[in-house]
Design a protein around this motif. Sequence first.
Motif, PDB file in Angstrom:
ATOM      1  N   ALA A  67       1.026  -1.242   0.226  1.00  0.00           N
ATOM      2  CA  ALA A  67       0.264   0.173  -0.411  1.00  0.00           C
ATOM      3  C   ALA A  67       1.013   1.338  -0.232  1.00  0.00           C
ATOM      4  N   GLU A  68       0.649   2.247  -1.222  1.00  0.00           N
ATOM      5  CA  GLU A  68       1.394   3.086  -1.043  1.00  0.00           C
ATOM      6  C   GLU A  68       0.861   4.773  -0.575  1.00  0.00           C
ATOM      7  N   PRO A  69       1.511   6.000  -0.891  1.00  0.00           N
ATOM      8  CA  PRO A  69       1.037   7.287  -0.096  1.00  0.00           C
ATOM      9  C   PRO A  69       0.938   8.115  -1.134  1.00  0.00           C
ATOM     10  N   TRP A  70       0.175   6.625  -2.446  1.00  0.00           N
ATOM     11  CA  TRP A  70      -0.420   7.494  -3.612  1.00  0.00           C
ATOM     12  C   TRP A  70      -1.328   6.607  -4.659  1.00  0.00           C
ATOM     13  N   ASP A  71      -2.364   7.452  -5.447  1.00  0.00           N
ATOM     14  CA  ASP A  71      -3.257   6.589  -6.315  1.00  0.00           C
ATOM     15  C   ASP A  71      -2.492   6.358  -7.041  1.00  0.00           C
ATOM     16  N   LYS A  72      -2.833   4.805  -7.863  1.00  0.00           N
ATOM     17  CA  LYS A  72      -1.521   4.098  -9.072  1.00  0.00           C
ATOM     18  C   LYS A  72      -3.520   3.901  -9.957  1.00  0.00           C
ATOM     19  N   TYR A  73      -3.370   3.870 -11.320  1.00  0.00           N
ATOM     20  CA  TYR A  73      -3.570   3.093 -12.243  1.00  0.00           C
ATOM     21  C   TYR A  73      -2.818   2.442 -12.802  1.00  0.00           C
ATOM     22  N   ILE A  74      -3.629   1.085 -13.281  1.00  0.00           N
ATOM     23  CA  ILE A  74      -2.734  -0.101 -13.166  1.00  0.00           C
ATOM     24  C   ILE A  74      -3.214  -0.630 -15.161  1.00  0.00           C
ATOM     25  N   SER A  75      -2.517  -1.246 -15.389  1.00  0.00           N
ATOM     26  CA  SER A  75      -3.078  -2.083 -16.780  1.00  0.00           C
ATOM     27  C   SER A  75      -1.753  -3.209 -17.363  1.00  0.00           C
ATOM     28  N   VAL A  76      -1.572  -3.644 -18.528  1.00  0.00           N
ATOM     29  CA  VAL A  76      -1.050  -3.909 -19.098  1.00  0.00           C
ATOM     30  C   VAL A  76      -0.079  -3.565 -20.477  1.00  0.00           C
ATOM     31  N   ALA A  77       0.319  -3.355 -20.753  1.00  0.00           N
ATOM     32  CA  ALA A  77       1.056  -3.224 -22.412  1.00  0.00           C
ATOM     33  C   ALA A  77       0.845  -4.582 -22.668  1.00  0.00           C
ATOM     34  N   VAL A  81      -2.105 -10.335 -16.362  1.00  0.00           N
ATOM     35  CA  VAL A  81      -1.455 -10.547 -14.455  1.00  0.00           C
ATOM     36  C   VAL A  81      -3.306 -11.216 -13.802  1.00  0.00           C
ATOM     37  N   PHE A  82      -2.649 -11.938 -12.723  1.00  0.00           N
ATOM     38  CA  PHE A  82      -3.936 -11.735 -11.690  1.00  0.00           C
ATOM     39  C   PHE A  82      -3.319 -10.768 -10.437  1.00  0.00           C
ATOM     40  N   GLY A  83      -4.364  -9.746 -10.336  1.00  0.00           N
ATOM     41  CA  GLY A  83      -4.395  -8.530 -10.034  1.00  0.00           C
ATOM     42  C   GLY A  83      -5.415  -9.100  -8.224  1.00  0.00           C
ATOM     43  N   ALA A  84      -4.376  -8.493  -7.026  1.00  0.00           N
ATOM     44  CA  ALA A  84      -4.957  -8.713  -5.991  1.00  0.00           C
ATOM     45  C   ALA A  84      -4.704  -7.613  -5.274  1.00  0.00           C
ATOM     46  N   TRP A  85      -5.955  -7.461  -4.402  1.00  0.00           N
ATOM     47  CA  TRP A  85      -5.991  -5.612  -3.566  1.00  0.00           C
ATOM     48  C   TRP A  85      -6.409  -6.192  -2.204  1.00  0.00           C
ATOM     49  N   VAL A  86      -5.868  -5.411  -1.016  1.00  0.00           N
ATOM     50  CA  VAL A  86      -6.375  -5.603   0.326  1.00  0.00           C
ATOM     51  C   VAL A  86      -6.834  -4.527   1.291  1.00  0.00           C
ATOM     52  N   ASP A  87      -7.850  -3.734   0.932  1.00  0.00           N
ATOM     53  CA  ASP A  87      -7.752  -2.320   1.885  1.00  0.00           C
ATOM     54  C   ASP A  87      -6.825  -2.426   2.990  1.00  0.00           C
ATOM     55  N   VAL A 110      -7.006   2.235  -8.295  1.00  0.00           N
ATOM     56  CA  VAL A 110      -6.052   1.908  -6.924  1.00  0.00           C
ATOM     57  C   VAL A 110      -5.723   3.315  -6.262  1.00  0.00           C
ATOM     58  N   PRO A 111      -6.544   3.836  -4.928  1.00  0.00           N
ATOM     59  CA  PRO A 111      -6.582   4.635  -4.402  1.00  0.00           C
ATOM     60  C   PRO A 111      -5.854   4.378  -2.942  1.00  0.00           C
ATOM     61  N   ARG A 112      -4.932   5.307  -3.013  1.00  0.00           N
ATOM     62  CA  ARG A 112      -3.860   5.482  -1.701  1.00  0.00           C
ATOM     63  C   ARG A 112      -4.143   4.468  -0.235  1.00  0.00           C
ATOM     64  N   GLY A 113      -3.621   3.871   0.303  1.00  0.00           N
ATOM     65  CA  GLY A 113      -4.054   2.460   1.423  1.00  0.00           C
ATOM     66  C   GLY A 113      -4.179   1.867   1.066  1.00  0.00           C
ATOM     67  N   VAL A 114      -4.888   1.221  -0.566  1.00  0.00           N
ATOM     68  CA  VAL A 114      -5.199  -0.048  -0.808  1.00  0.00           C
ATOM     69  C   VAL A 114      -3.697  -0.837  -1.037  1.00  0.00           C
ATOM     70  N   GLY A 115      -3.351  -2.429  -0.669  1.00  0.00           N
ATOM     71  CA  GLY A 115      -2.743  -2.909  -0.581  1.00  0.00           C
ATOM     72  C   GLY A 115      -2.649  -3.729  -2.007  1.00  0.00           C
ATOM     73  N   GLU A 141       9.507   5.297   2.900  1.00  0.00           N
ATOM     74  CA  GLU A 141       8.903   5.171   4.585  1.00  0.00           C
ATOM     75  C   GLU A 141       7.575   4.914   4.345  1.00  0.00           C
ATOM     76  N   GLN A 142       6.895   5.192   3.525  1.00  0.00           N
ATOM     77  CA  GLN A 142       5.538   5.682   3.978  1.00  0.00           C
ATOM     78  C   GLN A 142       4.411   4.473   3.770  1.00  0.00           C
ATOM     79  N   TYR A 143       5.117   3.358   3.039  1.00  0.00           N
ATOM     80  CA  TYR A 143       4.115   1.822   2.383  1.00  0.00           C
ATOM     81  C   TYR A 143       3.884   1.548   3.921  1.00  0.00           C
ATOM     82  N   THR A 144       3.261   0.305   3.352  1.00  0.00           N
ATOM     83  CA  THR A 144       2.586  -0.231   4.539  1.00  0.00           C
ATOM     84  C   THR A 144       2.358  -1.720   3.347  1.00  0.00           C
ATOM     85  N   PHE A 145       2.707  -2.810   4.584  1.00  0.00           N
ATOM     86  CA  PHE A 145       2.867  -4.154   3.209  1.00  0.00           C
ATOM     87  C   PHE A 145       2.449  -4.950   4.160  1.00  0.00           C
TER      88      PHE A 145
END
Length: 479
Positions: A67-77, A81-87, A110-115, A141-145
């Motif tokens: 879980a990272e301190p920003w929002d992400k927009y994920i795709s594949v070129a 892949v199999f994607g998994a997310w945990v709040d 993926v919003p900030r704080g979602v693994g 250093e602000q990542y949560t795992f």
Amino acid sequence: MTELAVRTTPIPGLLVIDLPVHGDPRGWFKENWQREKMLAAGLPDLGPVQNNISFNQTVGVTRGIHAEPWDKYISVATGRVFGAWVDLRRGPSFGATYWHEITPDIAIYVPRGVGNAFQTLEAPAAYTYLVNAHWSAAAQEQYTFLHLADETAAIPWPIPLEQAELSAKDRAHPLLADVAPVPPRRTLVVGGGGQLGRALAAWWSRRGDVDVVAREHLDIADARSVAAFDFAPYGTIVNAAACTAVDASEAPEGRRTAWAVNVTGVGHLVEAARAHRATLVHVSSDYVFDGTIEVHGENEPPSPLGVYGQTKAAGDQLVATLPDHYIVRTSWVIGEGRNFVATMAALAERGIDPAVVDDQIGRLTFTEDLAAAIDHLLVARPAPGIYNVTGEGEPASWAGIAAEVFALSGHDPHRVTPVSTAEYYAGKDGIAPRPAHSTLDLAKIRATGFVPLDQLTALRDHLSSSHPAAPAEARLAAS
């Protein structure tokens, strides 16, 4: 070919985007990120500043859960892949999970704080993600795992983890029971030394995520002070700082100060809010109007008479350029410290009989009520824009308010002599023009569920320590 669509998931804010892919024998083409169309479809405005690509050479490569301190927009070129997310955010959805296969016609917001984690199913896989903040060692250093094999999350990895390729770091992440939830971004109150700043500090005194700063810590008119201040932790900025010296603003030095604080300083906050994707709450004034209309709605164009009103109107225009903002327009503010009510009460006690203008009409606004309204807007999150906030009740003149202060203080209200504005300021130089009508229409703020205090009831409670004002929570209309 699929149509562009945005779908929700069990994790709040985690979105699945169906992407149209155009193909022929030569290959395929897609608009992987198309801001205008995607915003219209319901995607938040990501505002990407960095594009990263993870190239995965073999099937079974597994990365996460981060879980990272920003929002992400994920795709594949290429690949799949199999994607998994945990709040992992603090709140009722902590621990909620979701998974989805990502192919070229799927993207995930993926919003900030979602693994976030993924496993390569078809290689080579070019896994690409846009982020709306720059990576740095400090940000890392602000990542949560979370451990990929956490039994509570119970992610059904297509390739068992014991057969997958994982990094040593990912194997060492904690289980959900040991994860400290990601807190929300903090709230910053600028102008903490003023009447409203002190009221906001009191209103949010039980919160541990609010920082109230005075001018000595952040001078918004000083570019060096602003540049030295770290706005990164803040998701909300409340601007309670302003130059409110109405008459002094008409003089050369005061004019420069008013423009520096109310326009240049506001511009600095707008830039900071835009850069850090923060909500900006800004307090406006009835002085943006000339007062020729008896009741002012939110859509009335500004028509300021003096320098103070001109600078406030200009600041409002800057704030309105932000997509996420609230301009709280108010009038006749009364709080802790020097103000009209305190002055009238002191005159009554000292036996002085004042002459007070009776042709300027409006309503009082008590800072506790103003703080409550700001808090309500940030919780209820109505549409961005301007919201009028003052006390409720029949509009009154300054002379009428003064008479009420005398009466509520146990003195004869007839000691107050009503005079016209022209009479009051006759022979005085450097006086700013005042709007004759300052009454603001409160229908819009009431429609959000907030019920302003009656101004005379609030005045009585303000003057009587034995009858504190009712908490604003008790005055919220039923939704």
